[in-house]
Design a protein around this motif. Structure first.
Motif, PDB file in Angstrom:
ATOM      1  N   GLY A  74       0.808  -1.215   0.000  1.00 26.62           N
ATOM      2  CA  GLY A  74       0.000   0.000   0.000  1.00 26.62           C
ATOM      3  C   GLY A  74       0.836   1.257   0.000  1.00 26.62           C
ATOM      4  N   THR A  77       2.740   1.641  -3.525  1.00 27.65           N
ATOM      5  CA  THR A  77       1.872   2.076  -4.620  1.00 27.65           C
ATOM      6  C   THR A  77       1.373   3.505  -4.415  1.00 27.65           C
ATOM      7  N   ALA A  78       1.023   3.867  -3.170  1.00 31.75           N
ATOM      8  CA  ALA A  78       0.574   5.232  -2.906  1.00 31.75           C
ATOM      9  C   ALA A  78       1.690   6.234  -3.176  1.00 31.75           C
ATOM     10  N   GLU A  93      -3.800   5.130 -10.810  1.00 34.38           N
ATOM     11  CA  GLU A  93      -4.456   5.800  -9.687  1.00 34.38           C
ATOM     12  C   GLU A  93      -5.793   5.141  -9.341  1.00 34.38           C
ATOM     13  N   LEU A  96      -5.528   0.649  -9.130  1.00 34.89           N
ATOM     14  CA  LEU A  96      -5.055   0.043  -7.893  1.00 34.89           C
ATOM     15  C   LEU A  96      -6.184  -0.234  -6.913  1.00 34.89           C
ATOM     16  N   TYR A 154      -4.576  -4.661   0.409  1.00 37.00           N
ATOM     17  CA  TYR A 154      -3.675  -3.510   0.388  1.00 37.00           C
ATOM     18  C   TYR A 154      -4.364  -2.202   0.010  1.00 37.00           C
ATOM     19  N   PRO A 155      -5.514  -2.194  -0.758  1.00 34.86           N
ATOM     20  CA  PRO A 155      -6.138  -0.902  -1.072  1.00 34.86           C
ATOM     21  C   PRO A 155      -6.548  -0.089   0.149  1.00 34.86           C
ATOM     22  N   TYR A 158      -3.454   1.769   0.712  1.00 33.40           N
ATOM     23  CA  TYR A 158      -3.220   2.629  -0.452  1.00 33.40           C
ATOM     24  C   TYR A 158      -4.096   3.880  -0.413  1.00 33.40           C
ATOM     25  N   ARG A 162      -2.406   7.424   0.240  1.00 38.74           N
ATOM     26  CA  ARG A 162      -2.468   8.343  -0.896  1.00 38.74           C
ATOM     27  C   ARG A 162      -3.102   9.671  -0.491  1.00 38.74           C
ATOM     28  N   CYS A 299       3.366  -0.801  -9.409  1.00 36.67           N
ATOM     29  CA  CYS A 299       1.919  -0.579  -9.473  1.00 36.67           C
ATOM     30  C   CYS A 299       1.196  -1.705 -10.221  1.00 36.67           C
TER      31      CYS A 299
END
Length: 540
Positions: A74, A77-78, A93, A96, A154-155, A158, A162, A299
């Motif tokens: 997370g 990727t963020a 963006e 994910l 993980y989102p 993220y 983010r 990503c």
């Protein structure tokens, strides 16, 4: 005077009764310890000597490894999509977020079918290269569960990381660059400290989902607390053992919830106008060559593992078993799922709107506490809710055998809808309270000066401004109910299987070709809030 007291406290009393129904499962699990006698002590000692150490260590290792995994994926990727510019960043963006549409148990079925000893990958490797024996690690293991939960959850990290990075990190990293700090130091000294509370909150949410899971742990044969609760209740017919395990799980979840709330408080900082303007002017770091390829790979990998590959793996048995699909039964499963999800969404949204309006119009301590108690339900695992609902039913049946309480809770939609409301009313309440936060209180004052109060205030002033938030609340509850497995598996009425239940049952019986269709329908339904969320993020 009497009219003022009636208007002020009678609606609050009714709301407290409703909230009491939502908190009853937790109270019942806690009160079960009042029955702690010699028999219960013997059961607890036996579990301490046999299954409880396995449940504890397995759940602990699962949480540690999943927490580390979701934090790493997370945050990586963020950071990539927020702090850097590289080809495909705009697509990543929103892409994910796609694993949010994939239930973890569906992902587990897909990977098991493709990677197991008799699956297409190992069979192809043995046939092509003349190899023998097992060529890949066993998917149904703790390591396989860690992989599934990591790419599925993980989102949570993220999204929160983010948001934290996009508010001030780009501006502050630009300032650090002007002061001569290299890129590695800017990430280590600026980006990571800013995102640390968000990462902690996201990890806590992911771990609550991990502990609440039943589909993955049951299918992989992992001895977690949730699997142990169902085994104690359904297989061993031991309610006291299930209640004791549910209490332990509830304590762990309460600690995680405390951790999440603490992290959320540390996230509540506000950037001034100058900082936001600077963030808008400061551009992300442009990556080229090998660095751009690495960011693209960081990503793309979780999207492929968490959404693209599981969908492709499920399409293969769907195509191969097309002629064996149970189309007539599939229609019934779909209608049952839609009926339960629609009814629960309407009731949960109505309850959440009533609570939010009560807090808005009469913000005294009782209403605020009622809303706070109702918002805790989402953190309670489905296994705990099941035990907490069936325990008082058993007590009532023992005290009044003619009451028929067991029939109404287990043989009608009452029990399963009750469990859904306990679990998902918090989702609707959060959405509606978010909508209320964008309505100035001065609107209420102006309406009262014109003589609009009570229900008229809700209907004529709040409702036109809350329509979108209410619709979002209903959609989120609808999708969550469609995917819910643990509570539905136990409390559903007879001959009322849902898509989630039949997906689990067919996959458990190794009939993945027949399970693929309902599983993919659940994925399609899960895409709805993902699309809505991605549009919201792009609009910011």
């Amino acid at each position: 005077m009497l009219r003022r007291i009636f208007v002020r406290f009678v609606p609050t009393t009714l709301l407290l009764l409703l909230v009491g129904l939502l908190t009853l499962p937790v109270l019942a699990v806690a009160l079960s310890w009042l029955q702690f006698n010699g028999e219960a002590r013997a059961i607890l000692l036996e579990m301490l000597q046999t299954v409880l150490p396995d449940y504890t260590w397995t759940s602990l290792w699962l949480c540690l490894l999943v927490g580390a995994g979701v934090a790493a994926v997370g945050m990586a990727t963020a950071s990539a999509v927020t702090l850097f510019e590289f080809p495909g960043r705009r697509v990543f963006e929103w892409a994910l977020l796609l694993p949010l549409a994939m239930p973890a148990y569906v992902m587990a079925y897909a990977y098991t079918d493709f990677l197991q000893y008799g699956g297409p990958l190992q069979s192809w490797l043995r046939a092509s290269f003349g190899l023998q024996g097992r060529l890949l690690p066993e998917v149904r293991s703790l390591g396989g569960a860690v992989l599934v939960f990591t790419v599925a959850l993980y989102p949570y990290v993220y999204l929160l990381a983010r948001t934290a990075l996009s508010e001030r990190a780009v501006h502050l990293m630009e300032a650090a660059r002007l002061l001569g700090a290299p890129l590695s130091r800017r990430i280590r000294a600026v980006a990571l400290p800013l995102a640390r509370p968000a990462v902690a909150a996201g990890v806590a949410l992911a771990l609550m989902e991990t502990l609440a899971d039943f589909g993955v742990s049951s299918y992989f044969g992992i001895q977690t607390f949730t699997a142990g609760i169902y085994k104690a209740w359904l297989s061993m017919d031991n309610r006291m053992a299930a209640a004791q395990l549910a209490t332990v799980l509830l304590i762990v979840v309460a600690l995680l919830l405390r951790m999440e709330h603490s992290a959320q408080k540390r996230m509540r900082f506000a950037a001034g106008r100058g900082a936001r303007a600077g963030a808008a002017d400061a551009a992300p770091v442009q990556l080229r060559g090998g660095r751009a390829a690495l960011a693209w790979l960081v990503c793309a990998a979780p999207i492929a593992l968490g959404f693209v590959l599981p969908v492709l793996f499920m399409l293969r048995p769907l195509v191969l078993g097309w002629e064996n699909l149970l189309w007539d039964q599939f229609f019934n499963w779909t209608m049952n799922s839609l009926w339960l999800a629609g009814l629960s969404a309407v009731l949960a949204t109505a309850l959440a709107l009533s609570l939010a309006f009560a807090v808005r119009s009469q913000p005294h301590a009782l209403n605020r506490w009622a809303a706070h108690l109702a918002s805790l339900g989402y953190a309670v695992p489905g296994a705990v809710i099941v035990v907490g609902l069936l325990l008082p039913v058993g007590w009532l049946q023992a005290a009044a055998p003619q009451s028929g309480a067991g029939y109404w809770v287990t043989a009608t939609v009452l029990g399963v809808v009750w469990a859904y409301l306990v679990r998902f009313s918090a989702v609707a309440l959060q959405s509606i309270q978010s909508g209320y936060s964008r309505i100035p209180v001065s609107f209420d004052d102006s309406a009262r000066m014109l003589g609009i109060t009570g229900a008229g205030l809700l209907a004529r002033v709040h409702w036109p401004l809350l329509k979108r938030s209410v619709a979002v609340a209903g959609l989120l509850v609808f999708v969550d109910v469609m995917k819910e497995l643990p509570a539905t598996l136990v409390l559903r009425p007879f001959n009322s299987d849902t898509l989630a239940v039949v997906t689990y049952q067919l996959a458990r019986d190794e009939r993945l070709g027949e399970a693929a269709l309902p599983a993919l329908v659940l994925v399609l339904v899960g895409l709805l809030p993902v699309v809505l969320l991605s549009r919201t993020l792009r609009a910011r």
